[in-house]
Design a protein around this motif. Structure first.
Motif, short mmCIF file in Angstrom:
data_model
loop_
_atom_site.label_atom_id
_atom_site.label_comp_id
_atom_site.label_asym_id
_atom_site.label_seq_id
_atom_site.Cartn_x
_atom_site.Cartn_y
_atom_site.Cartn_z
N SER A 181 -6.08 -49.86 20.36
CA SER A 181 -7.51 -49.59 20.30
C SER A 181 -7.76 -48.08 20.30
N ALA A 182 -7.06 -47.36 21.17
CA ALA A 182 -7.30 -45.92 21.30
C ALA A 182 -6.91 -45.16 20.05
N HIS A 183 -5.81 -45.55 19.40
CA HIS A 183 -5.29 -44.72 18.31
C HIS A 183 -5.59 -45.26 16.92
N TYR A 184 -5.82 -46.55 16.79
CA TYR A 184 -6.16 -47.13 15.47
C TYR A 184 -7.64 -47.47 15.39
N GLY A 185 -8.34 -47.47 16.54
CA GLY A 185 -9.72 -47.93 16.54
C GLY A 185 -9.80 -49.40 16.11
N ALA A 186 -8.78 -50.16 16.44
CA ALA A 186 -8.72 -51.56 15.99
C ALA A 186 -8.84 -52.51 17.19
N ARG A 187 -9.55 -53.62 16.95
CA ARG A 187 -9.64 -54.66 17.98
C ARG A 187 -8.54 -55.67 17.73
N VAL A 188 -7.65 -55.78 18.66
CA VAL A 188 -6.53 -56.72 18.48
C VAL A 188 -6.28 -57.48 19.77
N ARG A 189 -5.62 -58.60 19.63
CA ARG A 189 -5.08 -59.29 20.79
C ARG A 189 -3.57 -59.21 20.64
N ALA B 219 0.28 -39.93 16.76
CA ALA B 219 -1.15 -39.75 16.47
C ALA B 219 -1.38 -38.25 16.39
N ASP B 220 -2.07 -37.82 15.35
CA ASP B 220 -2.32 -36.39 15.14
C ASP B 220 -1.03 -35.57 15.24
N GLY B 221 0.04 -36.10 14.71
CA GLY B 221 1.29 -35.34 14.64
C GLY B 221 2.11 -35.32 15.90
N ARG B 222 1.61 -35.98 16.95
CA ARG B 222 2.33 -35.94 18.24
C ARG B 222 2.78 -37.33 18.66
N VAL B 223 3.83 -37.38 19.46
CA VAL B 223 4.27 -38.65 20.03
C VAL B 223 3.34 -38.97 21.20
N VAL B 224 2.63 -40.12 21.09
CA VAL B 224 1.74 -40.49 22.20
C VAL B 224 2.31 -41.63 23.04
N ALA B 225 3.28 -42.35 22.50
CA ALA B 225 3.95 -43.38 23.30
C ALA B 225 5.27 -43.71 22.62
N GLY C 246 23.63 -46.39 14.57
CA GLY C 246 23.61 -47.85 14.48
C GLY C 246 22.38 -48.48 15.08
N THR C 247 21.35 -47.69 15.37
CA THR C 247 20.11 -48.28 15.90
C THR C 247 18.97 -48.06 14.91
N TRP C 248 17.84 -48.74 15.19
CA TRP C 248 16.68 -48.72 14.29
C TRP C 248 15.48 -48.20 15.08
N LEU C 249 14.94 -47.08 14.63
CA LEU C 249 13.72 -46.54 15.25
C LEU C 249 12.58 -46.66 14.25
N THR C 250 11.43 -47.15 14.71
CA THR C 250 10.28 -47.27 13.81
C THR C 250 9.11 -46.43 14.30
N LEU C 251 8.56 -45.65 13.35
CA LEU C 251 7.37 -44.85 13.63
C LEU C 251 6.15 -45.69 13.29
N VAL C 252 5.22 -45.77 14.20
CA VAL C 252 3.94 -46.40 13.90
C VAL C 252 2.86 -45.37 14.20
N GLY C 253 1.66 -45.66 13.74
CA GLY C 253 0.55 -44.73 13.97
C GLY C 253 -0.42 -44.82 12.82
N PRO C 254 -1.67 -44.38 13.03
CA PRO C 254 -2.70 -44.53 12.01
C PRO C 254 -2.44 -43.66 10.79
N ASN C 255 -3.20 -43.89 9.73
CA ASN C 255 -3.12 -43.08 8.52
C ASN C 255 -3.25 -41.60 8.89
N GLY C 256 -2.40 -40.78 8.31
CA GLY C 256 -2.49 -39.34 8.54
C GLY C 256 -1.85 -38.87 9.83
N ALA C 257 -1.19 -39.78 10.57
CA ALA C 257 -0.60 -39.42 11.87
C ALA C 257 0.59 -38.47 11.74
N GLY C 258 1.22 -38.46 10.55
CA GLY C 258 2.36 -37.58 10.35
C GLY C 258 3.68 -38.30 10.16
N LYS C 259 3.64 -39.63 10.00
CA LYS C 259 4.87 -40.42 9.88
C LYS C 259 5.69 -40.00 8.64
#
Ligand code: ATP
Ligand code: MG
Length: 268
Positions: free
Chosen positions: A233-241, A213-219, A29-42
């Protein structure tokens, strides 16, 4: 209500380990979401969970290993919205949605009135009724994506895997589809695992986020724990606020070089 657990899961494709030592626990009954850059293994991880790709380690539904389930049993337990589903030639939207009822139709049998009623209800809910006799090869990207969700929901499985289910949907339909899934989660105890690229949306709908990221859970953890400027920034190489929504959750705003979020305006 079905819980999902993964322990030390690995997947090797073309002699490359694309999922590596992933452990997850998704309470019923819960919702888990995988995030991560292209090719991360999602997608690969979701495919392992649905039994579509071989894995090492253990993936189990209420303690029953997915690898031990027959395909018909598996289809009653897990429904999948793939990232890039094929469009069968010559098939109408109605017949496509009815494919979700296959695990309940006896061998050599045909669909029952109940199957047709369920498909009809989903066509209404997902605004597909007027398209029900159109061929799936003749739909827009978003219309087809909603048909894929209708097919998965008609399967009435307690576990739903959604791989970028809103990638082709406009903002209104994306919200509608995710709210529908969340309503089903709350009312029927559906267990949901999704992969989503839109990080703000990912944070809004998931109970728990996992950054791959790279097939592993990083957070992993809440939106505020996982969707940090440093990790993105570390895993997507993206500048965000990353802005904190006073009502809970976070808003991830992409930044152009040299421009501050204040210039974007309006978001506090
Ligand atoms: N059928 C395949 N054969 C070989 N390698 C594959 C196959 N499918 C995926 N891969 C590789 O496995 C890795 C993980 O791919 P996957 O599709 O799981 O990533 P993803 O996180 O879903 O990415 P995206 O955000 O682009 O959807 C990538 O390096 C990809 O190139
Ligand atoms: Mg993918």
């Amino acid at each position: 209500m079905t819980a999902l657990t993964a322990q030390d899961v690995g997947v090797t494709l073309l002699e490359r380990q694309v999922v590596d030592g992933v452990s997850l626990s998704v309470p019923a009954g819960t919702w888990l979401t995988l995030v991560g850059p292209n090719g991360a293994g999602k997608s690969t991880l979701l495919r392992a969970v649905s039994g579509a790709v071989a894995h090492s380690g253990t993936i189990a539904f209420d303690g029953v290993e997915v690898a031990r389930l027959r395909s018909r049993e598996r289809a009653r337990l897990v429904a999948v919205v793939p990232q890039d589903p094929t469009r069968p030639e010559g098939m109408t939207v109605l017949d496509y949605v009815l494919l979700g009822r296959t695990p309940y139709i006896p061998y050599l049998g045909t669909e029952s009135a109940e199957d047709l009623a369920m498909a009809g209800e989903l066509l209404d809910t997902l605004e597909l009724r007027s398209l029900s006799h159109r061929l799936v090869t003749e739909l827009s990207g978003g219309e087809f994506q909603r048909s894929v969700l209708a097919r998965a929901l008609s399967q009435q499985a307690p576990v739903l895997l959604l791989d970028e289910p809103t990638s082709s949907l406009d903002l209104g339909h994306a919200q509608q589809v995710l709210e529908l899934v969340d309503e089903l989660r709350a009312s029927r105890g559906l267990t949901v695992v999704s992969a989503l690229h839109d990080l703000t949306t990912a944070g809004q709908f998931a109970d728990h986020l996992v950054l791959l990221a790279d097939g592993r859970v990083v957070a992993q953890g809440s939106a505020q724990e996982v969707l940090t400027e440093e990790l993105i920034s570390a895993h997507y190489g993206a500048r965000v606020r990353v802005l904190t929504d006073p009502q809970g959750g976070v808003v991830v705003v992409p930044l152009r070089p040299g421009r501050s979020v204040r210039e974007i305006g309006g978001v506090a």
